[in-house]
Scaffold this motif. Structure first.
Motif, PDB file in Angstrom:
ATOM      1  N   HIS A 103       8.025   5.905 -10.412  1.00  0.00           N
ATOM      2  CA  HIS A 103       7.107   5.111  -9.595  1.00  0.00           C
ATOM      3  C   HIS A 103       6.686   5.820  -8.306  1.00  0.00           C
ATOM      4  O   HIS A 103       5.926   5.264  -7.521  1.00  0.00           O
ATOM      5  N   VAL A 104       7.205   7.029  -8.086  1.00  0.00           N
ATOM      6  CA  VAL A 104       6.874   7.763  -6.864  1.00  0.00           C
ATOM      7  C   VAL A 104       5.491   8.387  -7.005  1.00  0.00           C
ATOM      8  O   VAL A 104       5.207   9.100  -7.967  1.00  0.00           O
ATOM      9  N   VAL A 105       4.621   8.106  -6.050  1.00  0.00           N
ATOM     10  CA  VAL A 105       3.258   8.611  -6.052  1.00  0.00           C
ATOM     11  C   VAL A 105       3.131   9.825  -5.138  1.00  0.00           C
ATOM     12  O   VAL A 105       2.461  10.793  -5.462  1.00  0.00           O
ATOM     13  N   CYS A 106       3.804   9.773  -3.978  1.00  0.00           N
ATOM     14  CA  CYS A 106       3.629  10.815  -2.972  1.00  0.00           C
ATOM     15  C   CYS A 106       4.840  10.824  -2.040  1.00  0.00           C
ATOM     16  O   CYS A 106       5.442   9.782  -1.788  1.00  0.00           O
ATOM     17  N   VAL A 107       5.182  12.006  -1.524  1.00  0.00           N
ATOM     18  CA  VAL A 107       6.246  12.144  -0.528  1.00  0.00           C
ATOM     19  C   VAL A 107       5.688  12.998   0.608  1.00  0.00           C
ATOM     20  O   VAL A 107       5.171  14.088   0.362  1.00  0.00           O
ATOM     21  N   ARG A 108       5.795  12.482   1.840  1.00  0.00           N
ATOM     22  CA  ARG A 108       5.275  13.205   3.007  1.00  0.00           C
ATOM     23  C   ARG A 108       6.312  13.207   4.125  1.00  0.00           C
ATOM     24  O   ARG A 108       7.113  12.284   4.239  1.00  0.00           O
ATOM     25  N   THR A 109       6.208  14.213   4.983  1.00  0.00           N
ATOM     26  CA  THR A 109       7.031  14.254   6.193  1.00  0.00           C
ATOM     27  C   THR A 109       6.629  13.102   7.096  1.00  0.00           C
ATOM     28  O   THR A 109       5.450  12.797   7.225  1.00  0.00           O
TER      29      THR A 109
ATOM     30  N   VAL B 129       8.130   7.881   1.457  1.00  0.00           N
ATOM     31  CA  VAL B 129       7.973   7.885   0.004  1.00  0.00           C
ATOM     32  C   VAL B 129       7.042   6.742  -0.367  1.00  0.00           C
ATOM     33  O   VAL B 129       7.289   5.588  -0.012  1.00  0.00           O
ATOM     34  N   TYR B 130       5.966   7.075  -1.072  1.00  0.00           N
ATOM     35  CA  TYR B 130       4.979   6.085  -1.506  1.00  0.00           C
ATOM     36  C   TYR B 130       5.269   5.721  -2.957  1.00  0.00           C
ATOM     37  O   TYR B 130       5.350   6.597  -3.817  1.00  0.00           O
ATOM     38  N   LEU B 131       5.413   4.425  -3.214  1.00  0.00           N
ATOM     39  CA  LEU B 131       5.755   3.932  -4.549  1.00  0.00           C
ATOM     40  C   LEU B 131       4.626   3.099  -5.118  1.00  0.00           C
ATOM     41  O   LEU B 131       3.981   2.330  -4.396  1.00  0.00           O
ATOM     42  N   ASN B 132       4.420   3.220  -6.403  1.00  0.00           N
ATOM     43  CA  ASN B 132       3.413   2.440  -7.113  1.00  0.00           C
ATOM     44  C   ASN B 132       4.023   1.104  -7.517  1.00  0.00           C
ATOM     45  O   ASN B 132       5.048   1.064  -8.181  1.00  0.00           O
ATOM     46  N   ARG B 133       3.358   0.017  -7.143  1.00  0.00           N
ATOM     47  CA  ARG B 133       3.805  -1.329  -7.517  1.00  0.00           C
ATOM     48  C   ARG B 133       2.665  -2.079  -8.185  1.00  0.00           C
ATOM     49  O   ARG B 133       2.488  -3.271  -7.970  1.00  0.00           O
ATOM     50  N   GLY B 134       1.895  -1.390  -8.968  1.00  0.00           N
ATOM     51  CA  GLY B 134       0.752  -2.040  -9.590  1.00  0.00           C
ATOM     52  C   GLY B 134      -0.423  -2.024  -8.650  1.00  0.00           C
ATOM     53  O   GLY B 134      -0.853  -0.982  -8.203  1.00  0.00           O
ATOM     54  N   GLN B 135      -0.925  -3.200  -8.312  1.00  0.00           N
ATOM     55  CA  GLN B 135      -2.102  -3.274  -7.445  1.00  0.00           C
ATOM     56  C   GLN B 135      -1.787  -3.007  -5.985  1.00  0.00           C
ATOM     57  O   GLN B 135      -2.669  -2.669  -5.211  1.00  0.00           O
ATOM     58  N   VAL B 136      -0.538  -3.176  -5.604  1.00  0.00           N
ATOM     59  CA  VAL B 136      -0.145  -2.977  -4.213  1.00  0.00           C
ATOM     60  C   VAL B 136       0.931  -1.904  -4.158  1.00  0.00           C
ATOM     61  O   VAL B 136       1.885  -1.931  -4.916  1.00  0.00           O
ATOM     62  N   GLY B 137       0.775  -0.953  -3.259  1.00  0.00           N
ATOM     63  CA  GLY B 137       1.777   0.092  -3.095  1.00  0.00           C
ATOM     64  C   GLY B 137       2.826  -0.314  -2.077  1.00  0.00           C
ATOM     65  O   GLY B 137       2.698  -1.317  -1.378  1.00  0.00           O
ATOM     66  N   LEU B 138       3.869   0.468  -2.016  1.00  0.00           N
ATOM     67  CA  LEU B 138       4.957   0.261  -1.076  1.00  0.00           C
ATOM     68  C   LEU B 138       5.338   1.622  -0.537  1.00  0.00           C
ATOM     69  O   LEU B 138       5.369   2.597  -1.297  1.00  0.00           O
ATOM     70  N   ASP B 139       5.590   1.718   0.750  1.00  0.00           N
ATOM     71  CA  ASP B 139       6.078   2.974   1.284  1.00  0.00           C
ATOM     72  C   ASP B 139       7.330   2.711   2.107  1.00  0.00           C
ATOM     73  O   ASP B 139       7.433   1.698   2.796  1.00  0.00           O
ATOM     74  N   ILE B 140       8.300   3.611   1.975  1.00  0.00           N
ATOM     75  CA  ILE B 140       9.557   3.494   2.697  1.00  0.00           C
ATOM     76  C   ILE B 140       9.877   4.845   3.319  1.00  0.00           C
ATOM     77  O   ILE B 140       9.413   5.879   2.850  1.00  0.00           O
ATOM     78  N   VAL B 141      10.673   4.815   4.379  1.00  0.00           N
ATOM     79  CA  VAL B 141      11.098   6.042   5.045  1.00  0.00           C
ATOM     80  C   VAL B 141      12.546   6.307   4.652  1.00  0.00           C
ATOM     81  O   VAL B 141      13.401   5.419   4.775  1.00  0.00           O
TER      82      VAL B 141
ATOM     83  N   ARG C 159      15.715  16.418 -10.284  1.00  0.00           N
ATOM     84  CA  ARG C 159      16.993  16.492 -11.001  1.00  0.00           C
ATOM     85  C   ARG C 159      17.228  15.278 -11.880  1.00  0.00           C
ATOM     86  O   ARG C 159      18.063  15.309 -12.773  1.00  0.00           O
ATOM     87  N   SER C 160      16.507  14.206 -11.626  1.00  0.00           N
ATOM     88  CA  SER C 160      16.715  12.989 -12.403  1.00  0.00           C
ATOM     89  C   SER C 160      16.260  13.144 -13.848  1.00  0.00           C
ATOM     90  O   SER C 160      16.595  12.344 -14.703  1.00  0.00           O
ATOM     91  N   GLY C 161      15.463  14.198 -14.090  1.00  0.00           N
ATOM     92  CA  GLY C 161      14.979  14.418 -15.442  1.00  0.00           C
ATOM     93  C   GLY C 161      13.785  13.573 -15.796  1.00  0.00           C
ATOM     94  O   GLY C 161      13.413  13.477 -16.963  1.00  0.00           O
ATOM     95  N   ALA C 162      13.170  12.956 -14.819  1.00  0.00           N
ATOM     96  CA  ALA C 162      11.988  12.130 -15.092  1.00  0.00           C
ATOM     97  C   ALA C 162      10.871  13.023 -15.604  1.00  0.00           C
ATOM     98  O   ALA C 162      10.553  14.034 -15.018  1.00  0.00           O
ATOM     99  N   LYS C 163      10.332  12.674 -16.711  1.00  0.00           N
ATOM    100  CA  LYS C 163       9.262  13.473 -17.311  1.00  0.00           C
ATOM    101  C   LYS C 163       7.925  12.884 -16.893  1.00  0.00           C
ATOM    102  O   LYS C 163       7.674  11.707 -17.062  1.00  0.00           O
ATOM    103  N   GLN C 164       7.071  13.736 -16.369  1.00  0.00           N
ATOM    104  CA  GLN C 164       5.741  13.308 -15.983  1.00  0.00           C
ATOM    105  C   GLN C 164       4.806  13.501 -17.160  1.00  0.00           C
ATOM    106  O   GLN C 164       4.820  14.524 -17.818  1.00  0.00           O
TER     107      GLN C 164
END
Length: 102
Positions: free
Chosen positions: A34-40, A66-78, A92-97
Motif C-alpha cells: 500500500h506504500v505509494v511514496c516515501v520522502r524525507t 510514508v504515503y499510503l494508498n487507502r482507495g479514494q483517500v490517502g494517508l501519510d504518516i511520519v 526485504r519484505s518480499g513484496a512483489k510489485q
C-alpha cells in the motif's frame, strides 16, 4: 508481509502553534503493498533539534513521510528513519510489485 516501524504522532488535542505541539512515538505496522511514496521529512528533523520530540531520540536521527494508498483517500504518516532505510525494510519484505498492462 506487514512491516513494523516507529511512528511519530502529535498528541496535542487542540490546534496550537508549532512550539506548543507535543509528540509521542508508537509502533505502526505497514503493508508494503500500500506504500505509494516515501520522502524525507525535514520538518521533524527541525523539531528534534528544537527539543519538541520525545527524549531519547538521537539528534542524528532522520524522519520519513510514508504515503499510503487507502482507495479514494490517502494517508501519510511520519516514521523514524531515513527514506533509504524505510525502502530497505519494505524491499526485504518480499513484496512483489506488478506493472499493470495498459
Amino acid at each position: 508481509m506487514i512491516i513494523k516501524f516507529v511512528e511519530v504522532y502529535e498528541t496535542t488535542k487542540t490546534h496550537t502553534q508549532d512550539a506548543d505541539r507535543t509528540y509521542s512515538l508508537r509502533e505502526v505496522f505497514i503493508n508494503p503493498g500500500h506504500v505509494v511514496c516515501v520522502r524525507t521529512d525535514a520538518g521533524f528533523k527541525q523539531r528534534l533539534q528544537e527539543g519538541q520530540l520525545p527524549e531519547g531520540i538521537d539528534n542524528r536521527q532522520e524522519f520519513s513521510r510514508v504515503y499510503l494508498n487507502r482507495g479514494q483517500v490517502g494517508l501519510d504518516i511520519v516514521v523514524v528513519g531515513a527514506p533509504s532505510l524505510v525502502e530497505q525494510k519494505l524491499a526485504r519484505s518480499g513484496a512483489k510489485q506488478k506493472v499493470l498492462k495498459g
